[in-house]
Scaffold this motif. Structure first.
Motif, PDB file in Angstrom:
ATOM      1  N   TYR A  85      28.515  39.568  37.077  1.00 11.54           N
ATOM      2  CA  TYR A  85      29.206  40.555  37.895  1.00 11.54           C
ATOM      3  C   TYR A  85      29.997  41.471  36.988  1.00 11.54           C
ATOM      4  O   TYR A  85      31.135  41.169  36.611  1.00 11.54           O
ATOM      5  CB  TYR A  85      30.123  39.863  38.899  1.00 11.54           C
ATOM      6  N   MET A  88      31.924  39.946  34.079  1.00 11.73           N
ATOM      7  CA  MET A  88      32.210  38.542  34.359  1.00 11.73           C
ATOM      8  C   MET A  88      30.903  37.790  34.610  1.00 11.73           C
ATOM      9  O   MET A  88      29.890  38.378  34.998  1.00 11.73           O
ATOM     10  CB  MET A  88      33.132  38.408  35.577  1.00 11.73           C
ATOM     11  N   THR A  90      29.425  33.979  36.420  1.00  7.72           N
ATOM     12  CA  THR A  90      29.745  32.790  37.203  1.00  7.72           C
ATOM     13  C   THR A  90      28.770  31.667  36.864  1.00  7.72           C
ATOM     14  O   THR A  90      27.680  31.896  36.353  1.00  7.72           O
ATOM     15  CB  THR A  90      29.697  33.066  38.716  1.00  7.72           C
ATOM     16  N   TRP A 103      32.248  25.985  41.412  1.00  5.24           N
ATOM     17  CA  TRP A 103      31.838  27.366  41.175  1.00  5.24           C
ATOM     18  C   TRP A 103      32.970  28.033  40.406  1.00  5.24           C
ATOM     19  O   TRP A 103      34.125  28.003  40.849  1.00  5.24           O
ATOM     20  CB  TRP A 103      31.584  28.067  42.501  1.00  5.24           C
ATOM     21  N   ARG A 104      32.656  28.587  39.259  1.00  8.84           N
ATOM     22  CA  ARG A 104      33.697  29.081  38.363  1.00  8.84           C
ATOM     23  C   ARG A 104      33.271  30.405  37.719  1.00  8.84           C
ATOM     24  O   ARG A 104      32.098  30.793  37.793  1.00  8.84           O
ATOM     25  CB  ARG A 104      33.989  28.032  37.288  1.00  8.84           C
ATOM     26  N   ILE A 105      34.250  31.071  37.062  1.00 13.11           N
ATOM     27  CA  ILE A 105      34.017  32.409  36.529  1.00 13.11           C
ATOM     28  C   ILE A 105      34.682  32.547  35.166  1.00 13.11           C
ATOM     29  O   ILE A 105      35.724  31.921  34.894  1.00 13.11           O
ATOM     30  CB  ILE A 105      34.546  33.484  37.513  1.00 13.11           C
ATOM     31  N   TRP A 118      36.784  29.335  31.542  1.00 16.54           N
ATOM     32  CA  TRP A 118      36.448  29.271  32.956  1.00 16.54           C
ATOM     33  C   TRP A 118      37.676  29.220  33.859  1.00 16.54           C
ATOM     34  O   TRP A 118      38.673  28.599  33.524  1.00 16.54           O
ATOM     35  CB  TRP A 118      35.584  28.043  33.242  1.00 16.54           C
ATOM     36  N   TYR A 147      32.312  43.888  42.846  1.00 18.18           N
ATOM     37  CA  TYR A 147      32.206  42.426  42.794  1.00 18.18           C
ATOM     38  C   TYR A 147      33.523  41.736  43.154  1.00 18.18           C
ATOM     39  O   TYR A 147      33.903  40.742  42.551  1.00 18.18           O
ATOM     40  CB  TYR A 147      31.753  41.960  41.411  1.00 18.18           C
ATOM     41  N   LEU A 169      36.813  37.279  45.257  1.00 21.84           N
ATOM     42  CA  LEU A 169      36.648  36.806  43.884  1.00 21.84           C
ATOM     43  C   LEU A 169      37.929  36.953  43.072  1.00 21.84           C
ATOM     44  O   LEU A 169      38.173  36.188  42.139  1.00 21.84           O
ATOM     45  CB  LEU A 169      35.509  37.581  43.213  1.00 21.84           C
TER      46      LEU A 169
END
Length: 708
Positions: A85, A88, A90, A103-105, A118, A147, A169
């Motif tokens: 995104y 970034m 994920t 679920w991480r970014i 993360w 995003y 997000l």
């Protein structure tokens, strides 16, 4: 689960005539189709207990289960990019502490540097605990180019039916008062930041016979869904219809896709006023992507025009979208022409590039293609040869593709491939075994009609054979079976192939017809009345191994799941002399009723319609359920499946097991209550299944077992 010793008694005492069961009234086991029926689940529990009592008592079981769990939970696994995104990336991370995943970014810069920082967005396990549900992650769709807002899909129990919720997000929270949809097999996508395309279960008339949405609506933020505007609808007999959008530079192109059958589509461009303009595709073209104002499609049959334009089946072509929007009929340009040995398996776009994954005699290649004033130019990317390549993700800004490269003996490596430089390895999985102990080679068998069928053979190095051999195949739906690292999961069973090899046996991956290994022709040669070709191909591979003294009849196991259940069920019936064991996962088996069960109606274009006498005439010849007979040479079968599979009905495996029990033949049955079509909801279940299957193979065809 009854042993072969009871076969003679069963032949005398069978309650149902063997030649019957052509109609529903003649099917003694139709009651097993009641998914949550008390009687059906009691039978499932009994079979489960019998299989576990035998297989978990085998000495290899606890060792294999612990080893499988260790491999699956290994924290050194690659953190694969779920999506990119902007700047970034994920990832969904699963390990022993997070069996359903987090679920991480992280920033793309830190990810490319191999040291991502993360931030957790959703802890799926914790969300399930908080809400008293057993959630399984099914993905997120975040709106480009900002995003900030995402549509998150989670499934209670792992079924295909999802709950959809809007997620922020930036704050890491679900949006209060945002878009939400209750559990259903919905088609949902962004129209713009305040509008969705939605197709979902609205009650009578809103779903097709296949159980998927029949209507496409546009739903505005802040309004009731009951007030959403319908912009398209399909027919009751269709598979599905959906809306979606693609961002191309600064332009958002919107489309609707109606699928009259599994292999035909009608694509339309959605204009700003909501009206639809049909794309100039033939009905078997596949929408791939949009780049530089052009829509890219893959041909599945030869295309030609009176003006002299032509392209072969399997080629990629491009149409100008501005011309289409203006009501013109543009002449397509050819983007890529595969050779006879090639097939396009994957297509992705970055900012200015098209990335194409090609199979060449089942080995992967990556090609970068660039549009320009003089046409489309291409270059091959320098990646390790004789490997399986997967396009993991591409960047929206800039031109970078993230791809994995692996082979049966080499673990996956993730590369960042930039258009302005050479591929750079950014992460690798650790080796889980010593590859020097094994050897792999590609061979070709000759099928009944003379077709050359490729297969990969792995065995302990320096061991001539004959060896007990496990053959895995699929043979349908254009799905190519490519050679992946041995800890991958072609059976949804983790490292079974590795365990089997480590025990001194041989493993084969067969590239039979029905898949996409050689493009559309390879699939079409096993469609409908040609289905027997895929069965003949598997027989040919097994016979070729026997002819080379690499294995012996009765020491061969055939493995397949889903569509592969049709395959292994048919070959067991046709050649019980050849196969000693069958692994059948989430299988299709009763082809007389498959179109009436769950999503079965959507596959009529693949198999045929059993309600049409002409179709049933050829389907009857190979339908596994109708052709099961008591036979002292019939292979032992292991069925594994999920109660909550809402794609392939659990009744298929249940009824087949009941028949084998009636015949007094050896079978093992294990039905998980969760997991959906994928069966395993977490690594614990996957590890247990791998260990049980190893124990099954050792018991039935292993070096220490007794052939009968």
């Amino acid at each position: 689960m009854i042993a072969r010793l009871a076969l003679a008694t069963a032949l005398v005492c069978a309650a149902t005539p063997i030649a019957a069961q052509e109609t529903d009234a003649e099917d003694s086991y139709i009651w097993l189709e009641e998914i949550q029926g008390e009687r059906a689940l009691e039978q499932v529990d009994e079979w489960n207990a019998e299989a576990e009592a035998v297989l978990t008592a085998q000495p290899e079981y606890p060792i294999a289960k612990a080893w499988a769990k260790q491999i699956l939970d290994d924290t050194r696994q690659i953190a694969m990019p779920s999506a990119i995104y902007g700047d970034m990336v994920t990832n969904l991370w699963r390990d022993a502490d997070n069996p359903r995943g987090i679920w991480r970014i992280a920033s793309l810069e830190s990810y490319r540097a191999g040291n991502p920082e993360w931030r957790t967005l959703i802890d799926v396990d914790q969300l399930g605990r908080d809400e008293g549900e057993s959630y399984v992650w099914h993905g997120a769709n975040c709106l480009a180019p900002e995003y900030t807002r995402c549509l998150v899909s989670i499934s209670p129990g792992g079924t295909d039916a999802d709950v959809v919720r809007e997620f922020d997000l930036t704050t890491g929270t679900f949006v209060e008062g945002g878009f939400t949809l209750p559990q259903a097999k919905s088609n949902v996508a962004w129209f713009d930041e305040d509008t969705l395309f939605v197709g979902t279960d609205e009650g009578e008339g809103s779903l097709t016979d296949s159980g998927y949405p029949r209507l496409v609506k546009v739903w505005k933020r802040g309004t009731d869904f009951a007030d959403a505007t319908q912009i398209a609808e399909g027919e009751q007999a269709d598979v599905s219809i959906s809306g979606f959008s693609v961002l191309d530079g600064n332009t958002r192109w919107r489309f609707v896709n109606r699928s009259p059958s599994f292999w035909t589509n009608e694509y339309s461009l959605v204009k700003d006023d909501g009206t639809l303009v049909g794309l100039p595709f033939t009905n078997d073209m596949v929408f791939e992507s949009v780049l530089d104002g052009q829509v890219i499609a893959r041909l599945n049959s030869v295309a030609a025009s009176s003006a002299g334009w032509s392209a072969p089946a399997g080629a990629l072509v491009a149409f100008d979208l501005n011309d289409i929007a203006a009501g013109k009929k543009p002449t397509p340009t050819v983007v890529f022409r595969p050779s006879e040995s090639q097939a396009v398996e994957g297509v992705a776009t970055s900012e200015t590039k098209l990335w194409v994954k090609v199979l060449d005699d089942v080995s992967g290649k990556l090609i970068e293609i660039t549009p320009g004033a003089q046409g489309w130019t291409q270059r091959d990317i320098d990646l390790p040869a004789n490997s399986t390549i997967q396009i993991a993700q591409t960047s929206g800004k800039g031109d970078t593709a993230f791809v994995t490269v692996e082979s049966m003996l080499s673990p996956p490596t993730l590369y960042a491939v930039s258009s302005d430089g050479t591929p750079s390895a950014i992460a690798s999985e650790p080796a889980q075994f010593d590859p020097s102990k094994f050897e792999v080679e590609q061979k070709f068998a000759t099928s009944k009609d003379g077709t050359k069928v490729p297969y990969y053979l792995l065995r302990p190095k320096g061991v001539a054979g004959p060896l007990p051999t496990l053959i895995h195949a699929y043979g349908g739906f254009r799905a190519a079976q490519t050679p992946k690292y041995l800890t991958a999961e072609p059976y949804r069973s983790g490292p079974l192939g590795l365990f089997w090899l480590e025990s001194g046996n041989a493993y084969v991956l067969a590239n039979i017809r029905g898949g996409g290994e050689y493009g559309p022709r390879w699939h079409e040669e096993a469609l409908r009345e040609k289905r027997q070709n895929s069965f003949d191909d598997l027989h040919a591979v097994a016979d070729d191994l026997v002819a080379q003294d690499l294995t012996t009849p009765g020491r061969i196991a055939a493995s397949g799941r889903s569509n592969g259940g049709v395959l292994v069920g048919a070959v067991a019936n046709q050649r019980p002399d050849l196969y000693g064991a069958i692994i059948s996962g989430s299988p299709l088996i009763d082809m007389r009723r498959y179109n009436k069960l769950l999503a079965g109606a959507s596959w009529i274009a693949e198999y045929g319609n059993p309600d049409v006498p002409e179709d049933w005439a050829f389907m009857r010849a190979w339908s596994p359920y109708q052709n099961m007979q008591p036979d002292p040479d019939y292979p032992a079968v292991f069925y594994y499946l999920s109660t909550l599979d809402d794609r392939v009905h659990p009744g298929h495996a249940r009824k087949a097991a009941a028949k084998l029990e009636q015949f007094g033949q050896t079978f093992y049955f294990h039905e998980y209550r969760e997991g959906g079509h994928s069966v395993g909801a977490d690594h614990e279940e996957d590890a247990k299944r791998a260990a049980m299957l190893l124990a099954f193979l050792n018991r039935e065809i292993g070096s220490e077992s007794e052939t009968e």
